[in-house]
Design an enzyme around this catalytic site. Structure first.
Site, PDB file in Angstrom:
ATOM      1  N   ASP A   1      38.851  36.116  36.411  1.00 18.14           N
ATOM      2  CA  ASP A   1      38.315  34.796  36.066  1.00 18.14           C
ATOM      3  C   ASP A   1      39.307  33.719  36.497  1.00 18.14           C
ATOM      4  O   ASP A   1      40.451  34.024  36.843  1.00 18.14           O
ATOM      5  CB  ASP A   1      38.020  34.706  34.559  1.00 18.14           C
ATOM      6  CG  ASP A   1      39.284  34.800  33.698  1.00 18.14           C
ATOM      7  OD1 ASP A   1      40.190  33.966  33.874  1.00 18.14           O
ATOM      8  OD2 ASP A   1      39.361  35.703  32.838  1.00 18.14           O
TER       9      ASP A   1
ATOM     10  N   HIS B   1      44.309  41.106  41.035  1.00 15.40           N
ATOM     11  CA  HIS B   1      43.131  41.955  41.240  1.00 15.40           C
ATOM     12  C   HIS B   1      41.934  41.206  41.816  1.00 15.40           C
ATOM     13  O   HIS B   1      40.800  41.633  41.657  1.00 15.40           O
ATOM     14  CB  HIS B   1      42.745  42.640  39.908  1.00 15.40           C
ATOM     15  CG  HIS B   1      43.793  43.592  39.408  1.00 15.40           C
ATOM     16  ND1 HIS B   1      43.868  44.033  38.109  1.00 15.40           N
ATOM     17  CD2 HIS B   1      44.824  44.188  40.068  1.00 15.40           C
ATOM     18  CE1 HIS B   1      44.891  44.864  37.985  1.00 15.40           C
ATOM     19  NE2 HIS B   1      45.497  44.961  39.148  1.00 15.40           N
TER      20      HIS B   1
HETATM   21  P1  OAD Z   1      42.600  46.296  28.977  1.00 17.40           P
HETATM   22  O1  OAD Z   1      41.174  46.230  28.538  1.00 17.40           O
HETATM   23  O2  OAD Z   1      43.121  47.602  29.447  1.00 17.40           O
HETATM   24  O3  OAD Z   1      43.528  45.813  27.780  1.00 17.40           O
HETATM   25  C1  OAD Z   1      43.244  44.638  27.077  1.00 17.40           C
HETATM   26  C2  OAD Z   1      44.319  44.388  26.049  1.00 17.40           C
HETATM   27  O4  OAD Z   1      44.011  43.142  25.426  1.00 17.40           O
HETATM   28  C3  OAD Z   1      44.406  45.444  24.948  1.00 17.40           C
HETATM   29  O5  OAD Z   1      45.767  45.814  24.745  1.00 17.40           O
HETATM   30  C4  OAD Z   1      43.832  44.728  23.720  1.00 17.40           C
HETATM   31  O6  OAD Z   1      44.444  45.133  22.486  1.00 17.40           O
HETATM   32  C5  OAD Z   1      44.207  43.278  24.031  1.00 17.40           C
HETATM   33  N1  OAD Z   1      43.388  42.258  23.365  1.00 17.40           N
HETATM   34  C6  OAD Z   1      42.096  42.315  22.957  1.00 17.40           C
HETATM   35  N2  OAD Z   1      41.726  41.145  22.403  1.00 17.40           N
HETATM   36  C7  OAD Z   1      42.795  40.320  22.477  1.00 17.40           C
HETATM   37  C8  OAD Z   1      43.052  38.961  22.099  1.00 17.40           C
HETATM   38  N3  OAD Z   1      42.117  38.199  21.524  1.00 17.40           N
HETATM   39  N4  OAD Z   1      44.284  38.455  22.343  1.00 17.40           N
HETATM   40  C9  OAD Z   1      45.250  39.215  22.924  1.00 17.40           C
HETATM   41  N5  OAD Z   1      45.065  40.485  23.302  1.00 17.40           N
HETATM   42  C10 OAD Z   1      43.861  41.041  23.082  1.00 17.40           C
HETATM   43  O7  OAD Z   1      42.786  45.146  30.092  1.00 17.40           O
HETATM   44  P2  OAD Z   1      43.933  44.959  31.186  1.00 17.40           P
HETATM   45  O8  OAD Z   1      45.238  45.467  30.706  1.00 17.40           O
HETATM   46  O9  OAD Z   1      43.833  43.572  31.664  1.00 17.40           O
HETATM   47  O10 OAD Z   1      41.278  46.059  36.936  1.00 17.40           O
HETATM   48  O11 OAD Z   1      43.405  45.925  32.325  1.00 17.40           O
HETATM   49  C11 OAD Z   1      44.068  45.952  33.563  1.00 17.40           C
HETATM   50  C12 OAD Z   1      43.112  46.199  34.692  1.00 17.40           C
HETATM   51  O12 OAD Z   1      42.321  47.357  34.391  1.00 17.40           O
HETATM   52  C13 OAD Z   1      42.078  45.114  34.891  1.00 17.40           C
HETATM   53  O13 OAD Z   1      42.564  44.053  35.676  1.00 17.40           O
HETATM   54  C14 OAD Z   1      40.944  45.824  35.563  1.00 17.40           C
HETATM   55  C15 OAD Z   1      40.942  47.096  34.741  1.00 17.40           C
HETATM   56  O14 OAD Z   1      40.469  48.240  35.340  1.00 17.40           O
HETATM   57  C16 OAD Z   1      40.289  46.149  37.861  1.00 17.40           C
HETATM   58  O15 OAD Z   1      39.112  46.098  37.580  1.00 17.40           O
HETATM   59  C17 OAD Z   1      40.765  46.316  39.262  1.00 17.40           C
END
Ligand code: OAD
Length: 234
Positions: free
Chosen positions: A92, A107
């Protein structure tokens, strides 16, 4: 004039969760509803391009109208005090909408397209006509595809991201499970005397021996706690 200290921030899906965008690995996360290897890998796209196009067409439609939340706005405001650089795994553009001026997308970007033959040249998506169909061609004559870095593809922006992290005076991770590489590996490039903060309401396991200051809050309030810890009060 003294130059500002560098605050380097790695953001993940959690920073946008309060803007109404699904995370990937939480309960009800996107990867629970759609098999990641089918919809977010280059092999998945080659096997079933229609399925993958449908998935991203749906993401764009749902993204329409999403607004930055306090976490995005506070990071933008922190530019008054720090040289803030944001490395986001998110596709986004809520950091840019909130006013952050230095953002690297590791990404890709949902509101840009590219051609299957050249993923380095991008074309802006018309928000009112954002679907990609089989047969839609990029200006180079090849099939149009989303400008997303899929699993199995190179992550070209990791090199400039590493360069930023190596200069960090402070490093923060906001809303990432730190399970996806090479993004999660950026922690290893933080200078040894620069503190590392992780903002996440849930426990996150960081693959490092370094001391981590955990802020167990949602992004929207955790950024204020971070600002306070860095000596800033708005
Ligand atoms: P994840 O879905 O793996 O992790 C999201 C994190 O955000 C978790 O640790 C949650 O606890 C936390 N979370 C949830 N709500 C929240 C809030 N309100 N405030 C703060 N934290 C919160 O997402 P990413 O780590 O971003 O890639 O995933 C990495 C990559 O995996 C993404 O970019 C995507 C995915 O596959 C691709 O699609 C290429």
């Amino acid at each position: 004039m003294l130059s500002k200290k560098k605050l380097i921030v790695l953001t993940g899906a959690g920073v946008s969760a309060e803007s109404g965008i699904s995370t990937f690995r939480d309960n009800d996360g996107l990867w629970e509803q759609y098999p990641v290897e089918e919809v977010a890998s280059i092999e998945g796209f080659q096997r079933n391009p229609q399925l993958v196009l449908n998935f991203y067409n749906e993401r764009r439609r749902r993204y329409k109208g999403c607004q930055p939340n306090n976490a995005h706005y506070t990071l933008a405001k922190l530019e008054e005090y720090f040289d803030v650089r944001i490395i986001t795994q998110n596709v986004d553009d809520l950091h840019e909408q909130a006013g952050s001026s230095k953002v690297i997308h590791l990404h890709g970007e949902l509101m840009k397209n590219c051609s299957v033959n050249d993923t380095s040249t991008t074309y802006p998506v018309d928000p009112n006509n954002s679907d990609i169909h089989i047969g839609d061609l990029a200006p180079d004559g090849f099939q149009l595809r989303p400008f997303i870095v899929w699993f199995g593809e190179a992550v070209p922006m990791i090199e400039p991201a590493i360069e930023w992290v190596q200069t960090a005076d402070f490093f923060a991770v906001i809303g990432s499970s730190l399970l996806v590489y090479p993004a999660a590996g950026l922690l290893h490039y933080v200078p040894s005397d620069s503190p590392i903060y992780v903002i996440d309401p849930k426990e996150v396991t960081a693959n490092t021996n370094r001391e981590i200051h955990f802020i167990r809050e949602k992004a929207s309030t955790g950024v204020n706690t971070l600002a306070h810890l860095l000596g800033v009060s708005f």
